[in-house]
Motif scaffolding. Structure first.
Motif, PDB file in Angstrom:
ATOM      1  N   LYS A  18       0.849  -1.182   0.000  1.00  0.00           N
ATOM      2  CA  LYS A  18       0.000   0.000   0.000  1.00  0.00           C
ATOM      3  C   LYS A  18       0.888   1.236   0.000  1.00  0.00           C
ATOM      4  N   GLY A  22      -3.072   4.945   0.585  1.00  0.00           N
ATOM      5  CA  GLY A  22      -3.915   3.792   0.843  1.00  0.00           C
ATOM      6  C   GLY A  22      -4.250   2.946  -0.367  1.00  0.00           C
ATOM      7  N   ARG A  23      -3.678   3.266  -1.525  1.00  0.00           N
ATOM      8  CA  ARG A  23      -3.923   2.464  -2.716  1.00  0.00           C
ATOM      9  C   ARG A  23      -3.211   1.122  -2.590  1.00  0.00           C
ATOM     10  N   GLY A  24      -3.889   0.054  -3.006  1.00  0.00           N
ATOM     11  CA  GLY A  24      -3.343  -1.290  -2.857  1.00  0.00           C
ATOM     12  C   GLY A  24      -2.799  -1.843  -4.162  1.00  0.00           C
ATOM     13  N   ALA A  54     -10.039  -4.388   2.175  1.00  0.00           N
ATOM     14  CA  ALA A  54      -9.899  -2.925   2.207  1.00  0.00           C
ATOM     15  C   ALA A  54     -10.860  -2.247   3.173  1.00  0.00           C
ATOM     16  N   THR A  67      -7.183   0.013  -6.395  1.00  0.00           N
ATOM     17  CA  THR A  67      -6.429  -1.235  -6.322  1.00  0.00           C
ATOM     18  C   THR A  67      -5.876  -1.567  -7.704  1.00  0.00           C
TER      19      THR A  67
END
Length: 236
Positions: A18, A22-24, A54, A67
């Motif tokens: 991440k 907070g992007r996965g 998430a 994501t």
């Protein structure tokens, strides 16, 4: 390891990260193109599993961050014309309309032909996948350095990961053959036959029982029991 619903299929990710927003990112290295295990369907499932991780019960869907599921393949896909394929949901009737569901699926194919739209460092990385003597950028130089470090690692880290991969294959094979828990002789109750074979091999490789337990997700006492049943238990 991501686990969804009870009795659902668990997912072991190669890399999950991440960023500060907070992007996965799920990054998968793929060395075979099994028609019985289509990558597009696997990508769909991985996106759904990342979404389950998430947000928690009661949270709004607006909390879902972007994501990215990225497959790095050492073979060609979709006819082999390109080395980069990026997929987002769009409207069939009007492709200019993007769904904006914050999910992106990417396939990087080292054997593809066109480098159009690909960052030069990624191009050099794909060339390195095809031939590890091709070190054309500082980015790939760092990757090659890390690869050599892992190859020379004396603490068994590489072997553990290889055994984990072997375990997944053995487990799938065991299930395909209709092996049910509790029906195989000479193994701890509730441990699949694929796990037993793997554990025996790891013990013969002189790996610590604690490491084996952590790697295979089998309780330490059951690992010790399997070792004892096969006369492999050393005095501790």
């Amino acid at each position: 390891m991501l686990n969804g619903k009870k009795d659902g299929k668990a997912v072991r990710l190669d890399i999950f990260a991440k960023d500060d927003e907070g992007r996965g990112y799920d990054i998968e290295m793929q060395s075979s193109n099994d028609p019985n295990d289509p990558l597009p369907l696997r990508a769909r499932y991985y996106v759904s599993m990342l979404d389950q991780e998430a947000i928690n019960k009661g949270e709004h869907y607006r909390e879902l961050k972007q994501t990215f599921v990225i497959f790095i393949c050492n073979f060609a896909l979709f006819g082999g014309k390109r080395r980069l394929y990026t997929f987002n949901f769009r409207c069939n009737e009007d492709p200019s309309i993007k769904l904006n569901d914050n999910s992106t699926i990417v396939f990087l194919c080292s054997k593809g032909k066109s480098n159009s739209g690909i960052d030069k460092d990624i191009v050099s990385f794909l060339d390195y996948i095809n031939d590890d003597s091709q070190i054309k950028s500082d980015f790939v130089k760092e990757i090659d350095k890390r690869v050599n470090q892992l190859n020379k690692n004396a603490d068994g880290e590489g072997e553990v990961h290889m055994y984990e991969w072997s375990f997944m294959k053995e487990r799938e094979k065991g299930r395909a053959e209709g092996i049910v828990e509790g029906r195989a002789e000479g193994r701890a109750e509730g441990v699949e036959i694929g796990q037993v074979k793997l554990i025996i091999n790891m013990i013969k490789y002189n790996m610590p029982l604690e490491t084996i337990a952590n790697s295979t997700k089998v309780a330490l006492e059951k690992v010790r029991q399997i070792a004892k049943e096969h006369n492999l238990l050393k005095k501790e």
